[in-house]
Design a protein around this motif. Sequence first.
Motif, PDB file in Angstrom:
ATOM      1  N   THR A  73      43.154  45.196  42.482  1.00  0.00           N
ATOM      2  CA  THR A  73      42.607  44.062  43.184  1.00  0.00           C
ATOM      3  C   THR A  73      41.132  44.026  43.232  1.00  0.00           C
ATOM      4  O   THR A  73      40.510  43.022  43.050  1.00  0.00           O
ATOM      5  CB  THR A  73      43.284  44.231  44.633  1.00  0.00           C
ATOM      6  OG1 THR A  73      44.544  44.022  44.423  1.00  0.00           O
ATOM      7  CG2 THR A  73      42.581  42.728  45.400  1.00  0.00           C
ATOM      8  N   HIS A  76      39.451  42.040  40.543  1.00  0.00           N
ATOM      9  CA  HIS A  76      39.914  40.761  40.078  1.00  0.00           C
ATOM     10  C   HIS A  76      38.575  39.589  39.794  1.00  0.00           C
ATOM     11  O   HIS A  76      38.710  38.997  38.904  1.00  0.00           O
ATOM     12  CB  HIS A  76      40.552  40.199  41.087  1.00  0.00           C
ATOM     13  CG  HIS A  76      41.964  40.554  41.239  1.00  0.00           C
ATOM     14  ND1 HIS A  76      42.913  40.266  42.162  1.00  0.00           N
ATOM     15  CD2 HIS A  76      42.677  41.458  40.502  1.00  0.00           C
ATOM     16  CE1 HIS A  76      44.056  40.759  42.003  1.00  0.00           C
ATOM     17  NE2 HIS A  76      44.014  41.727  40.963  1.00  0.00           N
ATOM     18  N   GLU A  93      47.119  38.366  39.740  1.00  0.00           N
ATOM     19  CA  GLU A  93      48.224  38.956  40.694  1.00  0.00           C
ATOM     20  C   GLU A  93      47.686  39.032  41.978  1.00  0.00           C
ATOM     21  O   GLU A  93      46.674  39.302  42.520  1.00  0.00           O
ATOM     22  CB  GLU A  93      48.376  40.358  40.127  1.00  0.00           C
ATOM     23  CG  GLU A  93      49.682  40.527  39.060  1.00  0.00           C
ATOM     24  CD  GLU A  93      50.897  39.976  39.812  1.00  0.00           C
ATOM     25  OE1 GLU A  93      51.111  40.397  41.035  1.00  0.00           O
ATOM     26  OE2 GLU A  93      51.829  39.568  39.077  1.00  0.00           O
ATOM     27  N   LYS A  94      48.678  38.976  42.847  1.00  0.00           N
ATOM     28  CA  LYS A  94      48.436  38.951  44.341  1.00  0.00           C
ATOM     29  C   LYS A  94      47.702  40.567  44.767  1.00  0.00           C
ATOM     30  O   LYS A  94      48.193  41.421  44.121  1.00  0.00           O
ATOM     31  CB  LYS A  94      49.726  38.795  45.196  1.00  0.00           C
ATOM     32  CG  LYS A  94      50.773  39.844  45.189  1.00  0.00           C
ATOM     33  CD  LYS A  94      50.653  40.839  46.042  1.00  0.00           C
ATOM     34  CE  LYS A  94      51.403  41.819  45.878  1.00  0.00           C
ATOM     35  NZ  LYS A  94      51.252  43.181  46.681  1.00  0.00           N
ATOM     36  N   ALA A  97      42.026  38.646  45.966  1.00  0.00           N
ATOM     37  CA  ALA A  97      40.924  39.543  46.089  1.00  0.00           C
ATOM     38  C   ALA A  97      41.022  40.450  47.287  1.00  0.00           C
ATOM     39  O   ALA A  97      41.790  40.322  48.320  1.00  0.00           O
ATOM     40  CB  ALA A  97      39.661  38.611  46.350  1.00  0.00           C
ATOM     41  N   PRO A  98      40.100  41.599  47.228  1.00  0.00           N
ATOM     42  CA  PRO A  98      40.135  42.496  48.298  1.00  0.00           C
ATOM     43  C   PRO A  98      39.452  42.079  49.595  1.00  0.00           C
ATOM     44  O   PRO A  98      39.670  42.877  50.545  1.00  0.00           O
ATOM     45  CB  PRO A  98      39.576  43.784  47.787  1.00  0.00           C
ATOM     46  CG  PRO A  98      38.648  42.964  46.777  1.00  0.00           C
ATOM     47  CD  PRO A  98      39.148  41.912  46.276  1.00  0.00           C
ATOM     48  N   SER A 154      48.729  51.731  45.240  1.00  0.00           N
ATOM     49  CA  SER A 154      47.783  50.890  46.207  1.00  0.00           C
ATOM     50  C   SER A 154      47.407  51.602  47.580  1.00  0.00           C
ATOM     51  O   SER A 154      47.249  51.317  48.448  1.00  0.00           O
ATOM     52  CB  SER A 154      48.661  49.648  46.564  1.00  0.00           C
ATOM     53  OG  SER A 154      49.093  48.777  45.658  1.00  0.00           O
TER      54      SER A 154
END
Length: 359
Positions: A73, A76, A93-94, A97-98, A154
């Motif tokens: 993320t 991205h 992808e989900k 963004a962070p 993650s």
Amino acid sequence: MTRPLRVAVIGTGRMGRHHARIYAQLPQTELVALVDQDIERAAAVAKEFGGRPLRDVTPVLGELDAVTIAVPTVRHLDAARPLIERRIPALIEKPLAPSVEQANELLALARQYDTLVAVGHVERFNPVVRAMDRLRVLPKFVETHRISPFTFRSADVGVTLDMMIHDIDVVLHLVRDVPVRVDAVGINVLGPNEDIANARVVFSRGCVANMTASRLALKTERKIRVFSEEAYLSLDYQKRTGIAIRKNKNLDLLKMAREMNAEDLSQMQGVDFGSLVKVEPLAVDSADPLQSQIESFLRWVQTGSPQDGTSEGRVASAEEGLAAVRLATDIVTSLRQHEWDGSAAGRIGLSDTMIRATD
């Protein structure tokens, strides 16, 4: 005959590999490239599904009609920028963004270059969510539970952006309203970010959502319950099963209460309530959620419209991705401000002592 759309996958980890697999299977796409800084990993995926393994997407920018971005993320924005500037539609992808700032920047780029940016909130394509969409209920209260053992993926973000983000998007998709108040609590055990979180979200029209996520459980459970004036829904994402109790299917019970003049419901003690309630199993299909999402994205690329001709199964837009990141950020902010052990203790938010590796 229209030629297949030429696509690439940037990031060939777990999710990128699944995107590559589906693109390779679809007749409407040609998998041109697999892009990853780990060229050996890209080569392994390319060997399995086709396409050129590359460390950088630049050599094929002129060949692409669409792309999936499945890098971490935090990367991205950097990965998407050169694609958006070339007006190449991107499925990111989900989460989008962070941070809200980077999500806003991605949305601004998409608008500046008039380029499609979609977000991989794949849970809205889960067959149980599609079944809920078909009922078209207006939620008044939503409760979600998403718990699992720690996967060691993650770890750089908390459980809110890691897991609860799925439910955040589904709730926003169902409620179709703006959050106005958030009250959250979270506990961190393995690192500086929350591993368990609960959030109570109130929307402008009064709907309330209570969402719980944990990545420290000993089992996996993903469930949602929806209460509305039209129906009560209870669904299990993992088992892909669900039931509905609809008011219009249970009018006999209401009529009986009126006929008995049951101002005091104790007068109905002899009635078997369970025998009166009509429970309706939801019609759940067996579609692959990721394939359904990719097909929706490709239709948007081909038609220029996010609408599929149906209200169910529409890929998330950049605007919706931003809304999910914004609510997730509000939840994390709230849980980091929660007062523990009484105001006199002065302990706020997450702990600065957690399980750490020892020598």
